[in-house]
Enzyme design. Structure first.
Site, short mmCIF file in Angstrom:
data_model
loop_
_atom_site.label_atom_id
_atom_site.label_comp_id
_atom_site.label_asym_id
_atom_site.label_seq_id
_atom_site.Cartn_x
_atom_site.Cartn_y
_atom_site.Cartn_z
N GLY A 1 54.10 49.72 44.26
CA GLY A 1 54.74 50.90 44.82
C GLY A 1 53.93 52.17 44.61
O GLY A 1 54.48 53.26 44.67
N ILE B 1 39.30 53.02 49.94
CA ILE B 1 39.25 52.69 51.37
C ILE B 1 40.04 53.76 52.10
O ILE B 1 41.25 53.87 51.93
CB ILE B 1 39.87 51.30 51.67
CG1 ILE B 1 39.32 50.21 50.73
CG2 ILE B 1 39.68 50.93 53.14
CD1 ILE B 1 37.89 49.84 50.95
N LYS C 1 47.85 42.87 38.36
CA LYS C 1 47.01 43.06 39.54
C LYS C 1 45.52 42.80 39.27
O LYS C 1 44.81 42.27 40.13
CB LYS C 1 47.18 44.47 40.12
CG LYS C 1 48.61 44.90 40.35
CD LYS C 1 49.39 44.00 41.27
CE LYS C 1 50.87 44.38 41.31
NZ LYS C 1 51.75 43.31 41.79
N GLU D 1 47.33 42.52 47.17
CA GLU D 1 48.32 41.94 46.23
C GLU D 1 48.86 40.67 46.85
O GLU D 1 48.77 40.46 48.04
CB GLU D 1 49.50 42.91 46.04
CG GLU D 1 49.19 44.10 45.18
CD GLU D 1 50.38 45.06 45.04
OE1 GLU D 1 51.52 44.66 45.27
OE2 GLU D 1 50.11 46.23 44.71
N ASN E 1 52.59 38.73 47.10
CA ASN E 1 54.02 38.73 46.82
C ASN E 1 54.50 37.30 46.71
O ASN E 1 54.27 36.50 47.61
CB ASN E 1 54.79 39.42 47.94
CG ASN E 1 54.38 40.87 48.08
OD1 ASN E 1 54.25 41.59 47.09
ND2 ASN E 1 54.13 41.29 49.30
N ARG F 1 57.51 36.01 46.77
CA ARG F 1 58.93 35.95 47.13
C ARG F 1 59.07 35.92 48.66
O ARG F 1 58.09 36.13 49.37
CB ARG F 1 59.64 37.20 46.62
CG ARG F 1 59.02 38.47 47.20
CD ARG F 1 59.83 39.73 46.99
NE ARG F 1 59.32 40.81 47.81
CZ ARG F 1 58.30 41.60 47.51
NH1 ARG F 1 57.65 41.45 46.37
NH2 ARG F 1 57.90 42.55 48.35
C1 MV4 Z 1 44.24 51.29 48.07
C2 MV4 Z 1 44.08 52.27 49.06
C3 MV4 Z 1 42.79 52.66 49.36
N1 MV4 Z 1 41.73 52.12 48.70
N2 MV4 Z 1 43.15 50.78 47.45
C4 MV4 Z 1 49.02 51.53 47.80
C5 MV4 Z 1 49.98 50.61 47.12
C6 MV4 Z 1 49.15 49.70 46.34
N3 MV4 Z 1 49.73 48.42 46.27
C7 MV4 Z 1 47.83 49.71 47.00
N4 MV4 Z 1 47.75 50.91 47.77
C8 MV4 Z 1 46.57 51.37 48.27
N5 MV4 Z 1 45.46 50.85 47.70
C9 MV4 Z 1 41.93 51.19 47.77
N6 MV4 Z 1 40.88 50.69 47.12
C10 MV4 Z 1 45.22 52.77 49.69
C11 MV4 Z 1 46.48 52.33 49.29
C12 MV4 Z 1 47.60 52.91 49.98
C13 MV4 Z 1 48.44 52.13 50.80
C14 MV4 Z 1 48.26 50.76 50.95
C15 MV4 Z 1 49.11 50.01 51.74
C16 MV4 Z 1 50.15 50.63 52.41
C17 MV4 Z 1 50.36 51.97 52.28
C18 MV4 Z 1 49.52 52.75 51.48
C19 MV4 Z 1 49.73 54.11 51.35
C20 MV4 Z 1 48.91 54.85 50.54
C21 MV4 Z 1 47.85 54.26 49.86
#
Ligand code: MV4
Length: 445
Positions: free
Chosen positions: A164, A203, A116, A288, A290, A292
């Protein structure tokens, strides 16, 4: 074009791929574990090879068995579907070494996006908006504290090998830093065998909006608009829709342009998804990529009238894409029907389906591998069907979804159907007023 494709997967996605192969005049090979002997993907493929006992790591994840199955059946390509080996760089590489086309990106591409911090750095260099934070991995608490001080708390520590939500921690102040650092490190080392961490500004209350993209072997790229995947529980998506109720034409242009920049900068080949966090001011940040086909791809297919698996196979065979972008003409919603008990913490509910009636009618699509009398094995993912509804407007799609859910009968096991039926009547959902925090307060009882 390929003559024969081996599908290194099971369940609804294996069937989905077989269907497109049939329409394209391509022969298919199914692989299956002994738990899946009675599965429809085995019955509908032209050939089928048993690759081992029920546990995934002894069947669907065993690379040598899958390569052997492809070689004995003379398959010239492998479609990995989603999950299992779909984002396994080693598998992509081994396929190429055996002169079997991996329908997906190169090992190099999968590795870059799988790490990542590297993915983020690459995207930032390409001019794709990213969340402000550390430029690289952080080497010590001292360094982390210093970077955090230059930003404003709360910050987030993220595992570079993450996914995840594992190895991810919110840090609210410098006093918390050490403990959060230790636990994030420990968790990512245990989960991924890699404890590298990087830092981002936190965020608050974001939406998860992703852009579907396709890149071909000639450096062309296009986007196919967005999917809103904010309705999640513990990083498991429950429902996806397109267009996003939060989207504007202006934001779609900006996010689409950023997604194309991302694809072109790495010369990405295949279908993929650029995931973004979108804040309440409609600022968006790369999260991110993906590499796929995704579970939720059908809602995009429905609103742009376009077979994404067919496009994926064509691109892998070296056929160029048109290069134009696609915009939603309708509204589509997917409810994931899982063999889970929503009244008991979504606990898995495998077992035999005694009665099944699937909904039908205009605008109703059910992607599933189950049938009456089928026994859901306990060894795999609990998703047993996707109910995909398409209509002219979001309001009509919700009404139709409610009707289709009421028609859907599955007896013998618990499913998420009643959960979705309730969701369709929720005021906030109906208003499109939801974020990734929605499920924290949604009451189903
Ligand atoms: C974040 C965020 C808030 N601020 N990054 C959750 C999974 C991972 N791939 C990235 N995620 C998050 N990154 C920053 N800087 C909040 C989440 C997050 C989230 C993101 C997408 C969908 C559901 C989520 C549930 C909790 C937290």
């Amino acid at each position: 074009m390929f003559k024969k494709i081996l599908i290194a997967n099971r369940g609804e996605i294996a069937l989905r791929i077989i269907r497109t192969c049939k329409e394209m005049g391509i022969k298919t090979v199914a692989v299956y574990s002994t738990a899946d002997k009675e599965s429809l993907h085995v019955r509908f493929a032209d050939e089928a090879v048993c690759i081992g006992p029920p546990p995934s790591n002894k069947s669907y994840l065993e690379i040598p068995k899958i390569i052997a199955a492809a070689e004995i059946t003379n398959a010239d390509a492998i479609h990995p579907g989603y999950g299992f080996l779909s984002e396994n760089a080693k598998f992509s590489e081994i396929c190429e070494k055996h002169n079997i086309k991996f329908i997906g990106p190169s090992a190099e591409m999968i590795n870059m996006m799988g790490d990542k911090a590297t993915a983020k750095k690459t995207m930032r260099a390409a001019g794709v908006p990213t969340v402000p934070g550390s430029k690289d991995l952080i080497s010590s608490v001292k360094e982390g504290l210093k970077i955090a001080e230059e930003m404003t708390y709360p910050i987030m520590l993220k595992a570079t090998a993450g996914g995840g939500g594992k190895g991810m921690r919110i840090v609210n102040n410098p006093e918390e830093f050490q403990a959060k650092w230790d636990s994030a490190k420990q968790e990512s080392a245990a989960a991924f065998g890699n404890d590298g961490l990087y830092m981002e500004k936190f965020i608050n209350n974001p939406r998860h909006i992703e852009i579907q993209v396709v890149g071909d072997q000639f450096g062309n790229a296009c986007h196919l608009s967005e999917r809103d995947c904010s309705v999640q529980r513990r990083h498991q998506k429950l429902l996806e829709e397109t267009p996003s109720p939060f989207m504007t034409d202006e934001l779609r242009e900006k996010m689409g342009e950023a997604a194309i920049k991302a694809v072109k900068s790495i010369k990405y080949e295949g279908v993929g998804t650029i995931e973004f966090l979108v804040d309440d001011q409609r600022n968006f940040f790369f999260m991110e990529m993906n590499t796929r086909i995704q579970v939720e791809h059908p809602i995009t297919e429905e609103v742009i009238n376009f077979d994404l698996i067919k496009e994926q196979i064509k691109v892998a065979a070296g056929i160029p894409i048109s290069g134009k972008n696609y915009y939603p003409q309708f509204h589509s919603i997917e409810c994931r029907i899982n063999a889970e008990d929503p009244l008991n913490g979504f606990r898995p509910s495998p077992g035999k389906i005694s009665v099944l009636h699937t909904p039908g009618g205009h605008g109703v699509r059910v992607d599933t591998h189950v049938y009456a009398g089928y026994t859901i094995p306990p060894h795999y993912d609990s998703m047993i069907a996707k109910l995909i509804i398409t209509a002219r407007t979001r309001e009509e799609a919700i009404t139709k979804m409610k009707r289709a859910l009421d028609e859907f009968v599955i007896e013998g096991i618990k499913t998420t159907i009643p959960f979705h039926a309730k969701l369709m009547t929720d005021k906030k959902f109906i208003e499109g007023d939801y974020t990734t925090k929605f499920m924290e307060t949604f009451k189903f009882e």
